[in-house]
Design an enzyme around this catalytic site. Structure first.
Site, PDB file in Angstrom:
ATOM      1  CE1 TYR A  52      -4.348   0.172  -0.303  1.00 21.67           C
ATOM      2  CE2 TYR A  52      -4.319  -1.593   1.318  1.00 21.67           C
ATOM      3  CZ  TYR A  52      -4.994  -0.841   0.358  1.00 21.67           C
ATOM      4  OH  TYR A  52      -6.294  -1.122   0.071  1.00 21.67           O
ATOM      5  CD  GLU A  54      -4.243   4.415   0.482  1.00 24.04           C
ATOM      6  OE1 GLU A  54      -3.281   3.732   0.913  1.00 24.04           O
ATOM      7  OE2 GLU A  54      -5.434   4.134   0.655  1.00 24.04           O
ATOM      8  CG  ASP A 197      -8.868   9.078 -24.443  1.00 25.72           C
ATOM      9  OD1 ASP A 197      -7.858   8.363 -24.633  1.00 25.72           O
ATOM     10  OD2 ASP A 197      -9.921   8.640 -23.937  1.00 25.72           O
ATOM     11  CB  THR A 223      -4.870   3.029 -21.962  1.00 25.41           C
ATOM     12  OG1 THR A 223      -4.913   3.018 -23.383  1.00 25.41           O
ATOM     13  CG2 THR A 223      -6.238   3.384 -21.412  1.00 25.41           C
ATOM     14  CE  LYS A 226      -7.441   1.173 -25.609  1.00 24.83           C
ATOM     15  NZ  LYS A 226      -7.537   1.901 -24.332  1.00 24.83           N
ATOM     16  NE  ARG A 232      -7.126  -4.182 -19.290  1.00 22.94           N
ATOM     17  CZ  ARG A 232      -7.158  -4.583 -20.576  1.00 22.94           C
ATOM     18  NH1 ARG A 232      -6.390  -5.565 -20.980  1.00 22.94           N
ATOM     19  NH2 ARG A 232      -7.956  -4.011 -21.436  1.00 22.94           N
TER      20      ARG A 232
HETATM   21  N1  DSN Z   1     -12.191  -0.557 -24.691  1.00 21.63           N
HETATM   22  C1  DSN Z   1     -11.258   0.231 -25.443  1.00 21.63           C
HETATM   23  C2  DSN Z   1     -11.326  -0.052 -26.888  1.00 21.63           C
HETATM   24  O1  DSN Z   1     -11.539  -1.188 -27.231  1.00 21.63           O
HETATM   25  O2  DSN Z   1     -11.139   0.828 -27.702  1.00 21.63           O
HETATM   26  C3  DSN Z   1     -11.366   1.671 -25.139  1.00 21.63           C
HETATM   27  O3  DSN Z   1     -11.156   1.852 -23.796  1.00 21.63           O
END
Ligand code: DSN
Length: 425
Positions: A52, A54, A197, A223, A226, A232
Protein backbone atom coordinates in the site's frame (compact mmCIF):
# COMPACT_ATOMS: atom_id res chain seq x y z
CA UNK A 1 6.57 -21.89 7.29
CA UNK A 2 2.98 -20.79 7.72
CA UNK A 3 0.58 -23.74 7.46
CA UNK A 4 -2.18 -21.67 5.86
CA UNK A 5 -3.12 -23.57 2.72
CA UNK A 6 -1.73 -21.33 -0.03
CA UNK A 7 -2.87 -23.85 -2.56
CA UNK A 8 -2.36 -23.39 -6.24
CA UNK A 9 -5.51 -23.05 -8.30
CA UNK A 10 -5.01 -25.42 -11.15
CA UNK A 11 -8.36 -24.57 -12.67
CA UNK A 12 -7.48 -20.88 -13.05
CA UNK A 13 -3.89 -21.71 -13.99
CA UNK A 14 -5.18 -23.90 -16.77
CA UNK A 15 -7.52 -21.17 -18.01
CA UNK A 16 -4.64 -18.66 -18.07
CA UNK A 17 -2.63 -21.15 -20.09
CA UNK A 18 -5.53 -21.70 -22.47
CA UNK A 19 -5.93 -17.96 -22.99
CA UNK A 20 -2.21 -17.69 -23.82
CA UNK A 21 -2.67 -20.50 -26.35
CA UNK A 22 -5.78 -18.88 -27.80
CA UNK A 23 -3.82 -15.68 -28.37
CA UNK A 24 -0.79 -17.49 -29.78
CA UNK A 25 -2.83 -19.69 -32.14
CA UNK A 26 -4.89 -16.90 -33.69
CA UNK A 27 -4.69 -13.37 -34.99
CA UNK A 28 -5.60 -10.80 -32.35
CA UNK A 29 -6.88 -7.85 -34.34
CA UNK A 30 -8.91 -5.86 -31.83
CA UNK A 31 -7.07 -2.54 -32.23
CA UNK A 32 -7.02 -1.76 -28.52
CA UNK A 33 -5.28 -5.04 -27.68
CA UNK A 34 -1.63 -6.01 -27.80
CA UNK A 35 0.83 -8.56 -26.42
CA UNK A 36 2.94 -7.35 -23.54
CA UNK A 37 6.49 -8.54 -22.89
CA UNK A 38 7.72 -11.10 -20.38
CA UNK A 39 9.60 -8.28 -18.66
CA UNK A 40 6.29 -6.52 -18.00
CA UNK A 41 4.56 -9.78 -16.99
CA UNK A 42 7.36 -10.54 -14.52
CA UNK A 43 6.90 -7.36 -12.50
CA UNK A 44 3.11 -7.68 -12.67
CA UNK A 45 3.49 -10.97 -10.84
CA UNK A 46 5.88 -9.56 -8.23
CA UNK A 47 5.63 -8.69 -4.51
CA UNK A 48 5.10 -5.06 -5.50
CA UNK A 49 1.43 -6.02 -5.64
CA UNK A 50 1.39 -6.43 -1.82
CA UNK A 51 2.31 -2.84 -0.97
CA UNK A 52 0.00 0.00 0.00
CA UNK A 53 1.31 3.49 -0.74
CA UNK A 54 -1.46 6.12 -0.80
CA UNK A 55 0.01 9.45 -1.76
CA UNK A 56 2.92 10.29 -4.01
CA UNK A 57 6.66 9.50 -3.81
CA UNK A 58 8.13 11.20 -0.76
CA UNK A 59 4.67 11.98 0.68
CA UNK A 60 2.89 8.74 1.48
CA UNK A 61 0.37 7.84 4.16
CA UNK A 62 2.14 4.51 4.85
CA UNK A 63 5.58 3.39 5.94
CA UNK A 64 7.79 1.05 3.97
CA UNK A 65 7.44 2.97 0.72
CA UNK A 66 11.15 3.57 0.01
CA UNK A 67 11.21 1.07 -2.81
CA UNK A 68 7.84 1.74 -4.41
CA UNK A 69 8.75 5.46 -4.32
CA UNK A 70 11.71 4.65 -6.56
CA UNK A 71 9.54 2.58 -8.88
CA UNK A 72 6.97 5.35 -9.25
CA UNK A 73 9.61 8.06 -9.72
CA UNK A 74 11.22 6.03 -12.51
CA UNK A 75 7.84 5.57 -14.22
CA UNK A 76 7.11 9.31 -13.92
CA UNK A 77 10.49 10.37 -15.32
CA UNK A 78 10.21 7.96 -18.24
CA UNK A 79 6.68 9.12 -19.06
CA UNK A 80 7.84 12.76 -19.01
CA UNK A 81 10.79 12.00 -21.26
CA UNK A 82 8.82 9.89 -23.73
CA UNK A 83 6.02 12.38 -24.26
CA UNK A 84 7.94 15.61 -23.63
CA UNK A 85 5.89 16.93 -20.73
CA UNK A 86 6.87 18.34 -17.35
CA UNK A 87 4.26 16.50 -15.28
CA UNK A 88 3.03 12.91 -15.39
CA UNK A 89 0.65 11.07 -13.11
CA UNK A 90 1.08 7.30 -13.49
CA UNK A 91 -1.39 6.09 -10.87
CA UNK A 92 -4.74 5.92 -12.69
CA UNK A 93 -5.96 2.34 -12.67
CA UNK A 94 -6.92 2.50 -16.35
CA UNK A 95 -8.27 4.80 -19.06
CA UNK A 96 -11.80 5.29 -17.76
CA UNK A 97 -10.65 6.17 -14.21
CA UNK A 98 -8.04 8.48 -15.75
CA UNK A 99 -10.67 10.37 -17.73
CA UNK A 100 -12.83 10.47 -14.62
CA UNK A 101 -9.91 12.09 -12.79
CA UNK A 102 -9.50 14.71 -15.52
CA UNK A 103 -13.20 15.60 -15.29
CA UNK A 104 -13.05 15.67 -11.49
CA UNK A 105 -9.96 17.88 -11.65
CA UNK A 106 -11.18 20.45 -14.16
CA UNK A 107 -14.97 20.57 -13.84
CA UNK A 108 -17.78 21.03 -11.36
CA UNK A 109 -20.74 18.64 -11.58
CA UNK A 110 -23.20 19.99 -14.14
CA UNK A 111 -20.54 21.70 -16.27
CA UNK A 112 -20.86 21.18 -20.01
CA UNK A 113 -18.58 18.71 -21.82
CA UNK A 114 -18.37 18.39 -25.61
CA UNK A 115 -17.13 14.98 -26.77
CA UNK A 116 -17.53 12.60 -29.69
CA UNK A 117 -20.49 10.21 -29.40
CA UNK A 118 -19.52 6.56 -28.77
CA UNK A 119 -21.35 5.36 -31.87
CA UNK A 120 -19.22 7.63 -34.10
CA UNK A 121 -15.85 6.71 -32.59
CA UNK A 122 -15.78 8.35 -29.15
CA UNK A 123 -15.48 6.51 -25.84
CA UNK A 124 -18.10 6.00 -23.13
CA UNK A 125 -16.20 8.43 -20.91
CA UNK A 126 -16.46 11.15 -23.56
CA UNK A 127 -20.02 11.94 -22.48
CA UNK A 128 -22.20 8.89 -23.15
CA UNK A 129 -25.51 9.48 -21.37
CA UNK A 130 -25.35 6.23 -19.35
CA UNK A 131 -21.74 6.84 -18.27
CA UNK A 132 -20.65 9.02 -15.31
CA UNK A 133 -19.52 11.58 -17.92
CA UNK A 134 -23.05 11.92 -19.28
CA UNK A 135 -24.88 11.85 -15.96
CA UNK A 136 -22.75 13.99 -13.64
CA UNK A 137 -21.97 16.49 -16.40
CA UNK A 138 -24.05 18.22 -19.05
CA UNK A 139 -22.84 16.20 -22.00
CA UNK A 140 -23.18 17.45 -25.55
CA UNK A 141 -22.01 15.06 -28.25
CA UNK A 142 -20.58 15.69 -31.70
CA UNK A 143 -20.72 13.24 -34.58
CA UNK A 144 -18.67 12.63 -37.70
CA UNK A 145 -19.92 13.56 -41.16
CA UNK A 146 -21.58 10.92 -43.35
CA UNK A 147 -18.20 9.62 -44.57
CA UNK A 148 -16.91 9.23 -41.04
CA UNK A 149 -14.59 12.27 -40.85
CA UNK A 150 -14.66 14.72 -37.96
CA UNK A 151 -16.59 17.79 -39.03
CA UNK A 152 -14.57 20.51 -37.27
CA UNK A 153 -17.02 23.23 -38.40
CA UNK A 154 -19.80 21.32 -36.67
CA UNK A 155 -17.69 20.95 -33.52
CA UNK A 156 -17.01 24.72 -33.58
CA UNK A 157 -20.71 25.46 -34.06
CA UNK A 158 -21.68 23.20 -31.16
CA UNK A 159 -19.01 24.79 -28.99
CA UNK A 160 -20.37 28.29 -29.73
CA UNK A 161 -23.89 27.13 -28.98
CA UNK A 162 -23.24 25.11 -25.80
CA UNK A 163 -20.16 26.84 -24.33
CA UNK A 164 -18.53 23.68 -22.94
CA UNK A 165 -15.99 23.94 -20.17
CA UNK A 166 -14.18 20.88 -21.56
CA UNK A 167 -13.79 19.60 -25.12
CA UNK A 168 -12.64 16.01 -25.58
CA UNK A 169 -10.64 14.92 -28.63
CA UNK A 170 -9.14 11.49 -29.24
CA UNK A 171 -11.18 8.44 -30.18
CA UNK A 172 -11.53 4.67 -30.04
CA UNK A 173 -12.77 3.94 -33.55
CA UNK A 174 -11.55 6.84 -35.67
CA UNK A 175 -9.18 5.80 -38.47
CA UNK A 176 -7.88 9.23 -39.42
CA UNK A 177 -5.44 11.77 -38.02
CA UNK A 178 -6.82 14.27 -35.54
CA UNK A 179 -6.20 17.98 -36.11
CA UNK A 180 -5.30 18.97 -32.54
CA UNK A 181 -4.68 22.60 -33.54
CA UNK A 182 -8.21 22.94 -34.87
CA UNK A 183 -9.62 21.50 -31.65
CA UNK A 184 -7.40 23.92 -29.69
CA UNK A 185 -8.73 26.89 -31.69
CA UNK A 186 -12.28 25.74 -31.02
CA UNK A 187 -11.57 25.29 -27.30
CA UNK A 188 -9.94 28.73 -27.10
CA UNK A 189 -12.87 30.35 -28.88
CA UNK A 190 -15.12 29.40 -25.93
CA UNK A 191 -12.47 29.39 -23.20
CA UNK A 192 -12.69 25.61 -22.70
CA UNK A 193 -10.11 23.11 -21.54
CA UNK A 194 -9.00 20.57 -24.17
CA UNK A 195 -8.44 16.92 -23.22
CA UNK A 196 -6.65 14.71 -25.76
CA UNK A 197 -7.39 11.04 -25.12
CA UNK A 198 -4.64 9.37 -27.16
CA UNK A 199 -5.12 5.89 -25.71
CA UNK A 200 -5.47 4.36 -29.18
CA UNK A 201 -2.73 6.30 -30.93
CA UNK A 202 -0.05 6.89 -28.29
CA UNK A 203 2.43 4.50 -29.95
CA UNK A 204 1.94 6.37 -33.23
CA UNK A 205 2.43 9.67 -31.42
CA UNK A 206 5.72 8.35 -29.99
CA UNK A 207 6.88 7.15 -33.42
CA UNK A 208 5.82 10.38 -35.10
CA UNK A 209 3.21 8.65 -37.26
CA UNK A 210 0.45 10.77 -35.71
CA UNK A 211 0.77 14.42 -34.62
CA UNK A 212 1.25 14.87 -30.90
CA UNK A 213 -1.25 16.91 -28.89
CA UNK A 214 1.44 17.73 -26.30
CA UNK A 215 1.75 21.51 -25.96
CA UNK A 216 -1.64 21.90 -27.65
CA UNK A 217 -4.12 20.13 -25.37
CA UNK A 218 -4.28 21.09 -21.69
CA UNK A 219 -4.26 17.46 -20.62
CA UNK A 220 -3.18 14.36 -22.54
CA UNK A 221 -4.33 10.94 -21.37
CA UNK A 222 -3.26 7.56 -22.65
CA UNK A 223 -3.80 4.04 -21.51
CA UNK A 224 -0.63 1.96 -21.26
CA UNK A 225 -1.85 -1.40 -22.55
CA UNK A 226 -2.75 -0.65 -26.17
CA UNK A 227 0.00 0.47 -28.56
CA UNK A 228 2.28 1.05 -25.55
CA UNK A 229 2.36 -2.71 -24.83
CA UNK A 230 2.41 -2.21 -21.08
CA UNK A 231 0.10 -3.45 -18.35
CA UNK A 232 -3.45 -2.14 -18.06
CA UNK A 233 -3.10 1.39 -16.69
CA UNK A 234 -2.96 5.01 -17.77
CA UNK A 235 -0.80 8.14 -17.86
CA UNK A 236 -2.18 11.62 -17.33
CA UNK A 237 0.25 14.11 -18.85
CA UNK A 238 0.41 17.89 -18.72
CA UNK A 239 2.80 20.81 -18.42
CA UNK A 240 3.44 22.92 -15.34
CA UNK A 241 4.38 21.98 -11.81
CA UNK A 242 2.29 20.91 -8.83
CA UNK A 243 1.90 23.52 -6.11
CA UNK A 244 2.21 23.05 -2.35
CA UNK A 245 -0.12 20.33 -1.10
CA UNK A 246 -2.56 22.16 1.11
CA UNK A 247 -3.20 25.31 -0.88
CA UNK A 248 -6.81 25.64 -2.04
CA UNK A 249 -6.87 25.50 -5.79
CA UNK A 250 -8.89 27.36 -8.40
CA UNK A 251 -9.66 25.30 -11.52
CA UNK A 252 -7.25 27.24 -13.69
CA UNK A 253 -4.77 26.13 -16.35
CA UNK A 254 -1.75 26.86 -14.19
CA UNK A 255 -3.13 24.60 -11.44
CA UNK A 256 -3.74 21.59 -13.74
CA UNK A 257 -0.83 19.42 -12.46
CA UNK A 258 -1.97 19.75 -8.84
CA UNK A 259 -5.63 19.42 -9.76
CA UNK A 260 -4.89 16.14 -11.57
CA UNK A 261 -2.79 14.72 -8.73
CA UNK A 262 -5.44 15.60 -6.16
CA UNK A 263 -8.21 14.23 -8.35
CA UNK A 264 -6.46 10.85 -8.41
CA UNK A 265 -5.82 10.85 -4.67
CA UNK A 266 -7.64 11.77 -2.44
CA UNK A 267 -10.30 12.52 -5.06
CA UNK A 268 -10.98 9.14 -6.62
CA UNK A 269 -8.49 6.42 -5.84
CA UNK A 270 -6.82 4.79 -2.87
CA UNK A 271 -3.49 3.03 -3.06
CA UNK A 272 -1.76 2.90 -6.42
CA UNK A 273 -1.22 -0.55 -7.89
CA UNK A 274 2.54 -0.71 -7.51
CA UNK A 275 3.01 -3.84 -9.61
CA UNK A 276 1.14 -2.04 -12.37
CA UNK A 277 3.27 1.09 -11.95
CA UNK A 278 6.36 -1.12 -12.26
CA UNK A 279 4.95 -2.69 -15.42
CA UNK A 280 4.30 0.79 -16.83
CA UNK A 281 7.91 1.76 -16.03
CA UNK A 282 9.20 -1.30 -17.89
CA UNK A 283 6.96 -0.64 -20.91
CA UNK A 284 8.10 3.00 -20.95
CA UNK A 285 11.73 1.91 -20.94
CA UNK A 286 10.99 -0.26 -23.96
CA UNK A 287 9.11 2.59 -25.64
CA UNK A 288 12.12 4.87 -25.17
CA UNK A 289 14.29 2.56 -27.31
CA UNK A 290 14.75 3.48 -30.99
CA UNK A 291 13.15 0.14 -31.96
CA UNK A 292 9.83 1.32 -30.59
CA UNK A 293 9.67 4.04 -33.24
CA UNK A 294 10.21 1.32 -35.85
CA UNK A 295 7.35 -0.58 -34.25
CA UNK A 296 5.03 2.44 -34.54
CA UNK A 297 5.99 2.99 -38.18
CA UNK A 298 5.33 -0.67 -38.95
CA UNK A 299 1.93 -0.63 -37.21
CA UNK A 300 0.88 2.26 -39.47
CA UNK A 301 2.39 0.69 -42.62
CA UNK A 302 0.70 -2.63 -41.88
CA UNK A 303 -2.67 -0.94 -41.35
CA UNK A 304 -2.38 0.90 -44.66
CA UNK A 305 -1.54 -2.29 -46.60
CA UNK A 306 -4.30 -4.23 -44.86
CA UNK A 307 -6.83 -1.48 -45.58
CA UNK A 308 -5.82 -1.26 -49.25
CA UNK A 309 -5.97 -5.04 -49.69
CA UNK A 310 -9.40 -5.23 -48.06
CA UNK A 311 -10.72 -2.42 -50.26
CA UNK A 312 -9.40 -4.23 -53.34
CA UNK A 313 -11.53 -7.15 -52.20
CA UNK A 314 -14.65 -4.97 -52.04
CA UNK A 315 -14.70 -4.17 -48.34
CA UNK A 316 -16.14 -0.74 -47.55
CA UNK A 317 -13.96 1.08 -45.06
CA UNK A 318 -15.35 4.03 -43.12
CA UNK A 319 -13.60 7.18 -44.45
CA UNK A 320 -12.28 5.08 -47.37
CA UNK A 321 -9.15 3.90 -45.56
CA UNK A 322 -6.94 4.60 -42.59
CA UNK A 323 -3.96 6.64 -41.56
CA UNK A 324 -3.71 5.14 -38.09
CA UNK A 325 -3.51 1.61 -36.71
CA UNK A 326 -7.19 0.77 -37.15
CA UNK A 327 -10.03 0.54 -39.61
CA UNK A 328 -13.80 0.28 -39.34
CA UNK A 329 -15.50 -1.81 -42.01
CA UNK A 330 -19.16 -1.51 -42.97
CA UNK A 331 -20.23 -5.12 -43.58
CA UNK A 332 -23.58 -4.30 -45.21
CA UNK A 333 -22.40 -4.93 -48.79
CA UNK A 334 -21.02 -8.31 -47.69
CA UNK A 335 -24.43 -9.40 -46.42
CA UNK A 336 -23.35 -9.79 -42.80
CA UNK A 337 -23.96 -7.77 -39.66
CA UNK A 338 -20.98 -6.78 -37.53
CA UNK A 339 -21.91 -9.45 -35.01
CA UNK A 340 -22.12 -12.16 -37.66
CA UNK A 341 -18.78 -11.10 -39.12
CA UNK A 342 -17.14 -11.05 -35.67
CA UNK A 343 -18.43 -14.57 -35.06
CA UNK A 344 -17.34 -16.00 -38.42
CA UNK A 345 -13.88 -14.44 -38.18
CA UNK A 346 -13.58 -15.70 -34.60
CA UNK A 347 -14.24 -19.27 -35.75
CA UNK A 348 -11.39 -18.88 -38.24
CA UNK A 349 -9.08 -17.64 -35.47
CA UNK A 350 -9.23 -13.93 -36.33
CA UNK A 351 -10.39 -11.85 -33.37
CA UNK A 352 -12.06 -8.53 -34.19
CA UNK A 353 -14.93 -6.63 -32.58
CA UNK A 354 -18.31 -5.60 -33.89
CA UNK A 355 -18.62 -1.84 -34.13
CA UNK A 356 -21.11 0.80 -35.15
CA UNK A 357 -20.49 2.74 -38.36
CA UNK A 358 -21.42 6.44 -38.66
CA UNK A 359 -25.22 6.90 -38.81
CA UNK A 360 -25.62 3.17 -38.30
CA UNK A 361 -29.20 2.05 -39.00
CA UNK A 362 -28.66 -1.04 -36.83
CA UNK A 363 -28.59 -1.47 -33.05
CA UNK A 364 -25.21 -1.00 -31.29
CA UNK A 365 -25.63 -4.57 -29.99
CA UNK A 366 -25.67 -5.90 -33.55
CA UNK A 367 -24.21 -3.03 -35.55
CA UNK A 368 -23.24 -2.82 -39.21
CA UNK A 369 -19.50 -2.84 -38.81
CA UNK A 370 -16.39 -4.42 -37.42
CA UNK A 371 -13.27 -2.71 -36.09
CA UNK A 372 -9.81 -4.13 -36.47
CA UNK A 373 -6.20 -3.08 -36.33
CA UNK A 374 -2.57 -4.06 -36.54
CA UNK A 375 -0.81 -3.34 -33.18
CA UNK A 376 -0.79 -6.93 -31.88
CA UNK A 377 0.12 -8.57 -35.20
CA UNK A 378 2.97 -6.08 -35.62
CA UNK A 379 4.25 -6.94 -32.14
CA UNK A 380 4.54 -10.55 -33.37
CA UNK A 381 6.74 -9.42 -36.25
CA UNK A 382 4.22 -9.43 -39.09
CA UNK A 383 4.86 -7.01 -41.92
CA UNK A 384 3.28 -5.89 -45.21
CA UNK A 385 3.58 -9.34 -46.82
CA UNK A 386 1.65 -10.97 -43.97
CA UNK A 387 -1.02 -8.24 -44.15
CA UNK A 388 -1.79 -9.27 -47.73
CA UNK A 389 -2.36 -12.81 -46.45
CA UNK A 390 -4.44 -11.62 -43.50
CA UNK A 391 -6.70 -9.62 -45.84
CA UNK A 392 -7.19 -12.74 -47.97
CA UNK A 393 -8.15 -14.75 -44.88
CA UNK A 394 -10.60 -12.09 -43.71
CA UNK A 395 -12.23 -12.18 -47.13
CA UNK A 396 -12.32 -15.97 -47.15
CA UNK A 397 -13.88 -16.19 -43.69
CA UNK A 398 -16.54 -13.64 -44.59
CA UNK A 399 -17.37 -15.55 -47.78
CA UNK A 400 -17.72 -18.79 -45.79
CA UNK A 401 -19.45 -17.28 -42.76
CA UNK A 402 -22.07 -20.08 -42.74
CA UNK A 403 -19.64 -22.93 -43.26
CA UNK A 404 -18.29 -24.04 -39.86
CA UNK A 405 -16.16 -26.82 -41.35
CA UNK A 406 -14.42 -24.37 -43.68
CA UNK A 407 -13.83 -21.88 -40.86
CA UNK A 408 -12.42 -24.63 -38.66
CA UNK A 409 -9.96 -25.62 -41.38
CA UNK A 410 -8.99 -22.00 -41.78
CA UNK A 411 -8.29 -21.82 -38.05
CA UNK A 412 -5.93 -24.77 -38.37
CA UNK A 413 -4.13 -23.09 -41.27
CA UNK A 414 -3.87 -19.82 -39.35
CA UNK A 415 -2.56 -21.60 -36.26
CA UNK A 416 0.16 -23.16 -38.38
CA UNK A 417 1.06 -19.77 -39.82
CA UNK A 418 1.30 -18.17 -36.35
CA UNK A 419 4.09 -20.55 -35.31
CA UNK A 420 6.52 -18.28 -37.19
CA UNK A 421 5.26 -15.28 -35.20
CA UNK A 422 5.40 -16.20 -31.52
CA UNK A 423 4.14 -13.95 -28.76
CA UNK A 424 6.94 -11.82 -27.25
CA UNK A 425 9.18 -13.54 -24.77
N1 DSN B 1 -12.19 -0.56 -24.69
C1 DSN B 1 -11.26 0.23 -25.44
C2 DSN B 1 -11.33 -0.05 -26.89
O1 DSN B 1 -11.54 -1.19 -27.23
O2 DSN B 1 -11.14 0.83 -27.70
C3 DSN B 1 -11.37 1.67 -25.14
O3 DSN B 1 -11.16 1.85 -23.80
Amino acid sequence: MNDFPFIADEEIQELAKKEAERQANGLEMIPSENHTSEAVLNVLGSRLTDKYSEGYPGARYYGGCEIVDQVENIAIERAKELFGVTHANVQAYSGSPANQAVYFALLEPGDTVLGMHLFYGGHMTHGLKVNFSGTLYNSVQYHTDKSGFIDYDEVAKMAREHKPKLIVGGYTAYPRKVDWKKLREIADSVDAFLLADISHISALVVSGDHPSPVGIADVVMTTTHKGMRGPRGALILCNGNPSTPLKKLEKTKENIPSLIDRAIIPGLQGGPHNHQTAGIAVALKQALQPEFKEYGHQVAKNAKVLADELMKRGFELVTGGTDTHLMVIDMNNKGLSGKEAEKALGKAGITVNKNTVPFDPRSPFDPSGIRLGTPALTTRGMKEKEMVQVAAWIDEAVQHADDDAHLKNMHKEITKFTKDFPLPS
